[in-house]
Design a protein around this motif. Structure first.
Motif, PDB file in Angstrom:
ATOM      1  N   ALA A   1      18.689  26.734 -23.017  1.00  0.00           N
ATOM      2  CA  ALA A   1      20.109  25.864 -23.224  1.00  0.00           C
ATOM      3  C   ALA A   1      20.089  25.363 -21.592  1.00  0.00           C
ATOM      4  O   ALA A   1      21.039  24.359 -21.636  1.00  0.00           O
ATOM      5  CB  ALA A   1      21.075  26.850 -23.524  1.00  0.00           C
TER       6      ALA A   1
ATOM      7  N   TRP B   1      18.945  25.807 -17.365  1.00  0.00           N
ATOM      8  CA  TRP B   1      18.021  26.336 -16.132  1.00  0.00           C
ATOM      9  C   TRP B   1      18.564  25.777 -14.915  1.00  0.00           C
ATOM     10  O   TRP B   1      18.043  24.468 -14.730  1.00  0.00           O
ATOM     11  CB  TRP B   1      16.609  26.171 -16.367  1.00  0.00           C
ATOM     12  CG  TRP B   1      15.725  26.760 -15.377  1.00  0.00           C
ATOM     13  CD1 TRP B   1      15.844  26.975 -14.327  1.00  0.00           C
ATOM     14  CD2 TRP B   1      14.199  26.452 -15.546  1.00  0.00           C
ATOM     15  NE1 TRP B   1      14.798  27.533 -13.650  1.00  0.00           N
ATOM     16  CE2 TRP B   1      13.529  27.376 -14.299  1.00  0.00           C
ATOM     17  CE3 TRP B   1      13.306  26.082 -16.281  1.00  0.00           C
ATOM     18  CZ2 TRP B   1      12.385  27.316 -14.143  1.00  0.00           C
ATOM     19  CZ3 TRP B   1      12.051  26.171 -16.143  1.00  0.00           C
ATOM     20  CH2 TRP B   1      11.399  26.697 -14.892  1.00  0.00           C
TER      21      TRP B   1
ATOM     22  N   GLU C   1       9.475  17.138 -14.604  1.00  0.00           N
ATOM     23  CA  GLU C   1       9.537  15.666 -14.528  1.00  0.00           C
ATOM     24  C   GLU C   1       7.858  15.587 -14.303  1.00  0.00           C
ATOM     25  O   GLU C   1       7.479  14.299 -14.115  1.00  0.00           O
ATOM     26  CB  GLU C   1      10.189  15.542 -13.172  1.00  0.00           C
ATOM     27  CG  GLU C   1      11.480  15.693 -13.447  1.00  0.00           C
ATOM     28  CD  GLU C   1      12.562  15.473 -12.277  1.00  0.00           C
ATOM     29  OE1 GLU C   1      12.109  15.118 -11.016  1.00  0.00           O
ATOM     30  OE2 GLU C   1      13.707  15.826 -12.302  1.00  0.00           O
TER      31      GLU C   1
ATOM     32  N   ASP D   1      15.120  21.931 -26.010  1.00  0.00           N
ATOM     33  CA  ASP D   1      16.378  22.163 -25.667  1.00  0.00           C
ATOM     34  C   ASP D   1      17.188  22.549 -26.903  1.00  0.00           C
ATOM     35  O   ASP D   1      17.292  22.164 -27.828  1.00  0.00           O
ATOM     36  CB  ASP D   1      17.078  20.840 -25.273  1.00  0.00           C
ATOM     37  CG  ASP D   1      16.874  20.490 -23.530  1.00  0.00           C
ATOM     38  OD1 ASP D   1      17.627  21.048 -22.889  1.00  0.00           O
ATOM     39  OD2 ASP D   1      15.705  20.085 -23.225  1.00  0.00           O
TER      40      ASP D   1
ATOM     41  N   ASP E   1      21.861  14.472 -29.570  1.00  0.00           N
ATOM     42  CA  ASP E   1      20.507  14.389 -29.395  1.00  0.00           C
ATOM     43  C   ASP E   1      19.859  15.804 -29.437  1.00  0.00           C
ATOM     44  O   ASP E   1      18.740  15.932 -29.628  1.00  0.00           O
ATOM     45  CB  ASP E   1      19.864  13.648 -28.158  1.00  0.00           C
ATOM     46  CG  ASP E   1      20.357  12.088 -28.548  1.00  0.00           C
ATOM     47  OD1 ASP E   1      20.125  11.721 -29.574  1.00  0.00           O
ATOM     48  OD2 ASP E   1      20.575  11.393 -27.262  1.00  0.00           O
TER      49      ASP E   1
ATOM     50  N   THR F   1      21.503  16.493 -19.967  1.00  0.00           N
ATOM     51  CA  THR F   1      20.096  17.076 -20.225  1.00  0.00           C
ATOM     52  C   THR F   1      19.342  16.413 -19.468  1.00  0.00           C
ATOM     53  O   THR F   1      18.353  16.840 -19.038  1.00  0.00           O
ATOM     54  CB  THR F   1      19.937  16.937 -21.543  1.00  0.00           C
ATOM     55  OG1 THR F   1      20.930  17.689 -22.439  1.00  0.00           O
ATOM     56  CG2 THR F   1      18.410  17.383 -22.090  1.00  0.00           C
TER      57      THR F   1
ATOM     58  N   ARG G   1      15.376  15.704 -14.650  1.00  0.00           N
ATOM     59  CA  ARG G   1      15.501  16.769 -15.701  1.00  0.00           C
ATOM     60  C   ARG G   1      16.926  17.189 -14.833  1.00  0.00           C
ATOM     61  O   ARG G   1      16.913  17.837 -13.986  1.00  0.00           O
ATOM     62  CB  ARG G   1      14.367  17.787 -15.764  1.00  0.00           C
ATOM     63  CG  ARG G   1      14.550  18.878 -16.605  1.00  0.00           C
ATOM     64  CD  ARG G   1      15.034  18.391 -17.920  1.00  0.00           C
ATOM     65  NE  ARG G   1      16.107  19.319 -18.518  1.00  0.00           N
ATOM     66  CZ  ARG G   1      16.304  19.558 -19.889  1.00  0.00           C
ATOM     67  NH1 ARG G   1      15.261  19.062 -20.677  1.00  0.00           N
ATOM     68  NH2 ARG G   1      17.121  20.434 -20.224  1.00  0.00           N
ATOM     69  N   LEU G   2      17.834  17.253 -15.776  1.00  0.00           N
ATOM     70  CA  LEU G   2      19.222  18.073 -15.808  1.00  0.00           C
ATOM     71  C   LEU G   2      18.931  19.222 -16.090  1.00  0.00           C
ATOM     72  O   LEU G   2      18.322  19.747 -16.957  1.00  0.00           O
ATOM     73  CB  LEU G   2      20.258  17.168 -16.057  1.00  0.00           C
ATOM     74  CG  LEU G   2      20.136  15.808 -15.357  1.00  0.00           C
ATOM     75  CD1 LEU G   2      21.177  14.875 -16.489  1.00  0.00           C
ATOM     76  CD2 LEU G   2      20.752  15.674 -14.130  1.00  0.00           C
ATOM     77  N   PRO G   3      20.143  20.076 -15.877  1.00  0.00           N
ATOM     78  CA  PRO G   3      20.276  21.729 -16.357  1.00  0.00           C
ATOM     79  C   PRO G   3      19.979  21.902 -17.901  1.00  0.00           C
ATOM     80  O   PRO G   3      19.380  22.709 -18.410  1.00  0.00           O
ATOM     81  CB  PRO G   3      21.413  22.127 -15.800  1.00  0.00           C
ATOM     82  CG  PRO G   3      21.748  21.370 -14.569  1.00  0.00           C
ATOM     83  CD  PRO G   3      21.283  20.020 -15.064  1.00  0.00           C
ATOM     84  N   GLY G   4      20.505  20.967 -18.626  1.00  0.00           N
ATOM     85  CA  GLY G   4      20.823  21.076 -19.850  1.00  0.00           C
ATOM     86  C   GLY G   4      22.019  21.623 -20.411  1.00  0.00           C
ATOM     87  O   GLY G   4      22.899  21.639 -19.708  1.00  0.00           O
ATOM     88  N   SER G   5      22.265  21.716 -21.581  1.00  0.00           N
ATOM     89  CA  SER G   5      23.456  22.088 -22.280  1.00  0.00           C
ATOM     90  C   SER G   5      24.548  23.095 -21.830  1.00  0.00           C
ATOM     91  O   SER G   5      25.628  22.959 -21.518  1.00  0.00           O
ATOM     92  CB  SER G   5      23.367  21.932 -23.808  1.00  0.00           C
ATOM     93  OG  SER G   5      24.672  22.694 -24.287  1.00  0.00           O
TER      94      SER G   5
ATOM     95  N   SER H   1      21.443   8.116 -21.631  1.00  0.00           N
ATOM     96  CA  SER H   1      19.894   8.423 -21.863  1.00  0.00           C
ATOM     97  C   SER H   1      19.740   9.553 -23.048  1.00  0.00           C
ATOM     98  O   SER H   1      18.923   9.629 -23.653  1.00  0.00           O
ATOM     99  CB  SER H   1      19.534   9.296 -20.449  1.00  0.00           C
ATOM    100  OG  SER H   1      19.306   8.282 -19.305  1.00  0.00           O
ATOM    101  N   TYR H   2      20.753  10.519 -23.050  1.00  0.00           N
ATOM    102  CA  TYR H   2      20.555  11.537 -23.910  1.00  0.00           C
ATOM    103  C   TYR H   2      22.020  12.006 -24.349  1.00  0.00           C
ATOM    104  O   TYR H   2      23.018  12.032 -23.452  1.00  0.00           O
ATOM    105  CB  TYR H   2      20.171  12.677 -23.325  1.00  0.00           C
ATOM    106  CG  TYR H   2      19.802  13.751 -24.302  1.00  0.00           C
ATOM    107  CD1 TYR H   2      18.286  13.930 -24.885  1.00  0.00           C
ATOM    108  CD2 TYR H   2      20.452  15.064 -24.483  1.00  0.00           C
ATOM    109  CE1 TYR H   2      18.009  15.333 -25.493  1.00  0.00           C
ATOM    110  CE2 TYR H   2      20.184  16.070 -24.903  1.00  0.00           C
ATOM    111  CZ  TYR H   2      19.114  16.190 -25.813  1.00  0.00           C
ATOM    112  OH  TYR H   2      18.458  17.165 -26.447  1.00  0.00           O
ATOM    113  N   VAL H   3      22.424  12.209 -25.530  1.00  0.00           N
ATOM    114  CA  VAL H   3      23.753  12.757 -25.868  1.00  0.00           C
ATOM    115  C   VAL H   3      23.679  14.444 -25.846  1.00  0.00           C
ATOM    116  O   VAL H   3      23.315  14.830 -27.122  1.00  0.00           O
ATOM    117  CB  VAL H   3      24.472  12.238 -27.085  1.00  0.00           C
ATOM    118  CG1 VAL H   3      25.943  12.955 -27.326  1.00  0.00           C
ATOM    119  CG2 VAL H   3      24.580  10.653 -27.075  1.00  0.00           C
ATOM    120  N   THR H   4      24.196  14.859 -25.132  1.00  0.00           N
ATOM    121  CA  THR H   4      24.206  16.645 -25.115  1.00  0.00           C
ATOM    122  C   THR H   4      25.542  16.951 -25.813  1.00  0.00           C
ATOM    123  O   THR H   4      25.383  17.745 -26.793  1.00  0.00           O
ATOM    124  CB  THR H   4      24.130  17.070 -23.539  1.00  0.00           C
ATOM    125  OG1 THR H   4      23.134  16.372 -22.808  1.00  0.00           O
ATOM    126  CG2 THR H   4      23.872  18.533 -23.691  1.00  0.00           C
TER     127      THR H   4
END
Lengths: 338, 263
Positions: free
Chosen positions: A108, A110, A126, A134, A163, B116, B131-135, B164-167
Motif C-alpha cells: 500500500a 513504501w 523506476e 498496489d 485505478d 501512486t 514512483r510515489l509512495p502509494g495509497s 497519471s493515476y487515480v489513487t
C-alpha cells in the motif's frame, strides 16, 4: 458460473495454507533459537514474505539484516506500509542482484512519512526491476485478515473506483444482499511472516504495545512465523495476562531475543526513531540515482551488515549515548501505558 | 487578535485546515500537515475534537507532542482504544469518521487524487517515470470517511485535467450519484486547501469551486496556476492572514522542531 481464469495466488492458496497448518507441529515447545538458524530454516528462495510493523514502527529490521547476510532470490514481499525493512532488502538487491533479489511487491505504501520518500523504492520501480501490485492499507490488512480467518477473500468498501482496482486482483461485484457494488480482496497467506514484538515467551506467545499494525493477522495467515522480541519473558508473565497476547504460540515457529530489533526505526516503550541513521542509509544511494555505481551503498552494507556477525554487532556500532538518547526520547512518549 | 504579515504557505494551510474541523467530531488524520492542523484545532476552537490514526489509536489527547508518523508512539499515549490497522479502517467503513484529512501529489477538478505514480497508466505502471509512495490509507479514507478535506500545494503541474493515476477517488467524473453508483460511501471531497485558497465542490457538477482567497492572491492568479477551468463562488471571502497567536501555537507549541511546518 464465472471461472476464475485470471486468478493466481502469490503465497499459498487458501487450500494450501490450510494444509500447511494441518501438517505443522503445533506443540507448545521451546522455540528459541538464533536468528541465523531461524532465517535458514524457515525462509526459502521464491517465498512470499509477509513483513510486519508499520512504516518505521516495529519493523523486523534485525530479521531483514540476517536475510541479507543469508542471501535469497526471487522473493515476493507483502506488507501494508513499510519503511526501513523494505529498504534494507531492496538495498541488498541494488548492491548485488545475484546475491539478493526481489521479484514482486504487494503493497500500500513504501516511504518514510516525515523522513521522505524511499530512494530504494524509486530506484527499483523506476528501473522496472520489480513487479508491483498496489493496494491500500486497508486492502492489505483485510487480505491478511482473510488469510488469518481461513477465508479466500473479504468484502471491503475499497477499492471500488479509481485505478487501484485495475492494478491488482480485486474483484468488484454486485453485492447479492444490497445490490450495490462492493470489492472482494483475495486473502494473502504468505509462506513466512517476519515480525518484531515487544515481548514474547519461549513458546511464541507475543505481546505488542502501541500499534498492532497488522502483525497478528500476518502471523496467523502465514505458514511459518519468525518472531524477534525486545524482551524474552517467562511464560508465567504472558499467562497472567492472556488478553495481552496478540499472537498466540501455535502461529509462531521461531522466537529470537533481539533487543533493538526494530532499530533505527522505533519501538513503543523502548526507543524512538534514529532519523540521522535513516538519512545516512538513504544518502548512500545518491550516486545510483545519478546513474553512478553502487560503491557507496556497498560500503554501507559492508560496514553495517556483511561486516558483522549478528545484529548485536550492528547495534554496537552506535555510540551508547545515542542509543540511550533514543530510549530517553521514547520514555517521554509514554506517560501512560497503552 | 493581531494579524501577522510574516507567515509561510504551510502555516496558512494549517490555520485554514484547523478552522474547517468542527468540535466534538471524529477526524481521521493523515500524516504531515493534517496532524498540525488537528492539534491547532484542539488548542483553539475544537478542544473536543477526536483524532483517529490509521495505525489504530482512537482519541489520543496528543499531549506528548507532535507525532511524526501515524503509527508514532505519541499517537498511542492516553488513547482510549488501541488496536491496529484493521480496527481503524473497520470503524471508518462503519461510519465513525466524520472527517478525513488527505493529501496527494496531483489533483483534478473533481477532487480525485494521485499519490501512486507519475507516468502513463496502465502501460507504464511497472516502470513509472516517478514512483510515489502509494495509497497508504488515503484511498480507504476517500472511500469511507463521511467528508474529506484535501491538502495539495497549488501549482499548474499538480492541478491537472488528467491525472497519471487515480489513487483516492473524489467526485469521480462529477456525474450525478457517481460516488454512490461506484460503491463508495460518504459525501466525498468537502474542502480543498491549497497554498492559494480554499475550495469546495459544486454539488451539481462535483467540480472544484474557489470560495476563499488567501492574502496576495486573486481569482486570476489562482486560475493561472491551475491546469483546468475553475468555478468561482458568487461571493468570495478573503481568508484572513494567521493571527500572531495562531503562529505562536504552530511555531512554539505544536511543531517547534519544524518537522512538518518548515521554518
Amino acid at each position: 458460473m464465472e471461472t476464475p481464469t485470471q486468478m493466481y495466488w502469490t503465497g499459498l492458496s487458501p487450500d494450501d495454507a490450510r494444509e500447511a497448518l494441518v501438517n505443522k507441529d503445533k506443540s507448545m515447545r521451546d522455540k528459541t533459537m538464533t536468528l541465523k538458524e531461524a532465517v535458514a530454516r524457515f525462509i526459502r528462495d521464491g517465498d512470499n514474505v509477509g513483513v510486519g510493523g508499520f512504516v518505521n514502527i516495529r519493523q523486523p529490521i534485525a530479521i531483514t539484516h540476517e536475510m541479507v547476510r543469508h542471501g535469497f532470490r526471487d522473493l515476493t514481499l507483502s506488507w501494508q506500509s513499510a519503511g526501513l525493512a523494505a529498504d534494507y532488502l531492496a538495498g541488498a538487491m541494488m548492491v548485488d542482484e545475484s546475491r539478493f533479489s526481489i521479484k514482486r511487491i504487494e503493497l500500500a505504501y513504501w516511504a518514510h512519512e516525515s523522513f521522505g520518500l524511499s530512494p530504494m523504492f524509486r530506484y527499483l520501480a523506476e528501473s522496472g526491476k520489480i513487479e508491483l501490485e498496489d493496494w491500500s492499507n486497508y486492502n492489505m490488512s483485510a487480505r491478511f485478515k482473510a488469510g488469518a480467518m481461513g477465508l479466500p477473500f473479504l468484502p471491503t468498501r475499497s477499492p471500488v473506483a479509481g485505478d487501484i482496482p485495475s492494478s491488482n486482483r480485486t474483484r468488484i461485484i454486485i453485492c447479492p444482499f444490497t445490490g450495490r457494488k462492493i470489492a472482494l480482496v483475495p486473502a494473502s497467506n504468505p509462506n513466512v511472516a517476519i515480525i518484531h514484538v515487544n515481548a514474547a515467551d519461549k513458546y511464541g506467545n507475543c505481546t505488542i504495545r502501541g500499534t498492532d499494525a497488522t502483525c497478528p493477522e500476518i502471523a496467523m495467515a502465514s505458514a511459518h512465523t519468525i518472531v524477534t522480541c525486545e524482551e524474552l519473558v517467562d511464560h508465567e508473565v504472558t499467562a497472567n495476562h492472556p488478553k495481552d497476547v496478540g499472537i498466540p504460540f501455535p502461529a509462531v515457529d521461531a522466537v529470537v531475543h533481539v533487543p533493538f530489533g526494530a532499530y533505527p526505526g522505533a519501538c513503543r516503550r523502548h526507543y524512538y526513531f534514529n532519523g540521522d541513521h535513516i538519512r545516512r542509509f538513504h544518502a548512500a544511494t545518491a550516486p545510483m540515482h545519478k546513474g553512478g555505481a553502487s560503491d557507496d551503498l556497498k560500503s554501507y552494507y559492508d560496514e553495517y551488515i556483511f561486516g558483522v556477525e549478528t545484529f548485536d554487532d550492528f547495534i554496537q556500532k552506535f555510540p551508547a549515548e545515542k542509543l540511550m538518547a533514543d530510549q530517553a526520547a521514547e520514555s517521554l512518549n509514554c506517560e501512560r501505558p497503552a | 487578535m493581531t494579524a501577522s504579515k510574516n507567515y509561510t504557505a504551510q502555516e496558512i494551510i494549517v490555520v485554514a485546515g484547523s478552522k474547517i474541523l468542527e468540535d466534538r467530531k471524529i477526524v481521521f488524520v493523515g500524516t504531515g500537515l493534517p496532524m498540525v492542523a488537528t492539534l491547532l484545532a484542539k488548542l483553539t476552537h475544537a478542544p473536543g475534537l477526536i483524532p483517529v490514526f490509521e495505525a489504530g489509536a482512537i482519541g489520543p489527547p496528543l499531549s506528548v507532542g507532535l507525532p511524526i508518523s501515524v503509527g508514532d508512539s505519541k499517537t498511542f499515549t492516553g488513547a482510549s482504544y488501541v488496536k491496529g490497522l484493521n480496527a481503524a479502517f473497520e470503524m471508518t467503513q462503519r461510519g465513525y469518521a466524520d472527517f478525513g484529512f488527505i493529501g496527494g501529489a496531483e489533483i483534478d477538478m473533481y477532487g480525485n487524487l494521485n499519490s501512486t505514480m507519475i507516468g502513463h497508466y496502465p502501460d507504464g505502471y511497472q516502470k513509472p517515470a516517478v514512483r510515489l509512495p502509494g495509497s497508504g490509507g488515503a484511498s480507504d479514507m476517500a472511500a469511507s470517511c463521511e467528508r474529506t478535506i484535501l491538502i495539495v500545494p497549488h501549482d499548474k503541474r499538480k492541478f491537472k485535467e488528467q491525472l497519471s493515476y487515480v489513487t483516492s477517488p473524489g467526485h469521480l467524473d462529477g456525474s450525478p450519484n457517481a460516488r454512490y453508483n461506484a460503491g463508495l460511501q460518504g459525501k466525498g471531497p468537502y474542502r480543498l486547501i491549497t497554498t492559494r485558497g480554499i475550495f469546495d465542490f459544486e454539488e451539481k457538477t462535483g467540480r472544484m469551486r474557489l470560495i476563499s482567497v488567501f492574502p496576495g492572491e486573486t481569482v486570476e492568479s489562482i486560475q493561472a496556476a491551475t491546469g483546468f477551468e475553475l468555478l468561482t463562488a458568487k461571493e468570495l471571502t478573503p481568508f484572513p492572514p494567521p493571527t500572531n497567536e495562531e503562529l505562536r501555537l504552530i511555531r512554539e507549541e505544536i511543531d517547534p522542531a519544524g518537522v512538518f511546518v518548515k521554518k
